[in-house]
Design an enzyme around this catalytic site. Structure first.
Site, PDB file in Angstrom:
ATOM      1  N   CYS A  41       0.841  -1.205   0.000  1.00  0.00           N
ATOM      2  CA  CYS A  41       0.000   0.000   0.000  1.00  0.00           C
ATOM      3  C   CYS A  41       0.876   1.254   0.000  1.00  0.00           C
ATOM      4  O   CYS A  41       0.651   2.186  -0.777  1.00  0.00           O
ATOM      5  CB  CYS A  41      -0.917  -0.036   1.218  1.00  0.00           C
ATOM      6  N   CYS A  42       1.925   1.265   0.860  1.00  0.00           N
ATOM      7  CA  CYS A  42       2.843   2.416   0.873  1.00  0.00           C
ATOM      8  C   CYS A  42       3.604   2.534  -0.453  1.00  0.00           C
ATOM      9  O   CYS A  42       3.897   3.640  -0.899  1.00  0.00           O
ATOM     10  CB  CYS A  42       3.850   2.282   2.026  1.00  0.00           C
ATOM     11  N   CYS A  52      -1.379   8.456   7.391  1.00  0.00           N
ATOM     12  CA  CYS A  52      -2.715   8.126   6.903  1.00  0.00           C
ATOM     13  C   CYS A  52      -3.626   7.739   8.068  1.00  0.00           C
ATOM     14  O   CYS A  52      -3.166   7.183   9.072  1.00  0.00           O
ATOM     15  CB  CYS A  52      -2.642   6.952   5.942  1.00  0.00           C
ATOM     16  N   CYS A  75       7.616   4.101   6.308  1.00  0.00           N
ATOM     17  CA  CYS A  75       6.884   3.843   5.068  1.00  0.00           C
ATOM     18  C   CYS A  75       7.822   3.456   3.931  1.00  0.00           C
ATOM     19  O   CYS A  75       7.386   2.998   2.886  1.00  0.00           O
ATOM     20  CB  CYS A  75       6.040   5.044   4.680  1.00  0.00           C
TER      21      CYS A  75
HETATM   22  S1  SF4 Z   1       0.456   4.649   5.632  1.00  0.00           S
HETATM   23 FE1  SF4 Z   1      -1.026   5.135   3.994  1.00  0.00          FE
HETATM   24  S2  SF4 Z   1      -0.057   4.363   2.167  1.00  0.00           S
HETATM   25 FE2  SF4 Z   1       0.986   3.354   3.888  1.00  0.00          FE
HETATM   26  S3  SF4 Z   1      -0.136   1.437   4.308  1.00  0.00           S
HETATM   27 FE3  SF4 Z   1      -1.092   3.006   5.551  1.00  0.00          FE
HETATM   28  S4  SF4 Z   1      -2.811   3.753   4.289  1.00  0.00           S
HETATM   29 FE4  SF4 Z   1      -1.387   2.714   2.912  1.00  0.00          FE
END
Ligand code: SF4
Length: 241
Positions: free
Chosen positions: A122-123, A205, A231
């Site tokens: 996701c990151c 997030c 991240c």
């Molecule tokens: S920080 Fe944001 S981009 Fe990273 S896993 Fe969590 S929701 Fe996804």
């Protein structure tokens, strides 16, 4: 010598850091602005350090390029803060950079709640790929990393070889303490994210940020319970940070 990634060896970073060793944060920003000009961008998280760095930067380059990785998943308070920053520094050029996939497209391709199943992926989609894409036209990027924030940041220098993004990464705030950051914010009445007053020292997030109780590590609210601590924007080892 041109201070660009492609032309710099590890020893060149040591030399430039030795030269800049006793300078303060404003001097580092001046050096970065003079060295890179339009090829310099600040990848800004709009956290507490960012408020200080933006304010210092405004004294050096009023039209600085500012990049925000807009994952689509930030808190309403963060978006609201960005509006306040725009009012205070109207000449900054702020780029709200979006991932290639919308949240809906990501869910369709990888399933719902990817941040729970595979936060690294996701990151990658919502931050790393976007940063790589947006850094393309620049030679160097600014970051508000501080050494005391975490063990993975303890070896950060003013000028760093960023092998991941193949750019020079300049970190003017490496010596600042958290207390100094907040003293500067209060002294200059800078805007800041209201969530900081609600036990959120580090804000990312919504899905991956939790409140932190007094006495806990300030970054323990990020990806809590997953073992993930960064991240991936900032690689941890010396010379590669
Ligand atoms: S920080 Fe944001 S981009 Fe990273 S896993 Fe969590 S929701 Fe996804």
């Amino acid at each position: 010598m041109a201070y660009v990634f492609e032309q710099m060896e590890a020893t060149d970073y040591e030399k430039v850091n030795t030269k800049l060793k006793n300078r303060d944060s404003l001097d580092i920003l001046r050096w970065a602005n003079q060295t890179y000009g339009e090829k310099l961008v600040y990848a800004c998280s709009f956290g507490a350090e960012a408020m200080v760095l933006l304010d210092l930067l405004s004294k050096i380059q009023k039209e600085a390029h500012i990049l925000f990785l807009d994952t689509d998943f930030h808190f309403a308070e963060t978006y609201e803060l960005i509006e306040r920053v725009k009012e205070r520094y109207p000449t900054f050029r702020i780029n709200m950079a979006k991932p290639a996939l919308s949240p809906e497209e990501q869910a369709e391709r990888y399933g719902d709640e990817l941040w729970l199943k595979n936060p690294d992926q996701c990151c990658q989609i919502r931050k790393l790929d976007v940063l790589a894409r947006e850094l393309e036209p620049y030679d160097a990027w600014l970051s508000g990393l501080r050494r005391e924030q975490s063990p993975t940041r303890a070896n950060t220098e003013f000028v760093n070889q960023d092998k991941r993004f193949k750019k020079v990464k300049v970190c003017p705030l490496i010596h600042w303490t958290e207390e100094e950051i907040w003293m500067y914010i209060k002294l200059h009445q800078l805007p800041y994210n209201e969530l900081h007053d609600q036990h959120y020292p580090s804000i990312g997030c919504t899905y991956c940020t939790k409140a932190v109780m007094p006495g806990e590590d300030t970054r323990s609210g990020r990806w809590a319970g997953t073992g993930k601590t960064e991240c991936g924007l900032h690689a941890p080892t010396k010379g590669d940070s």
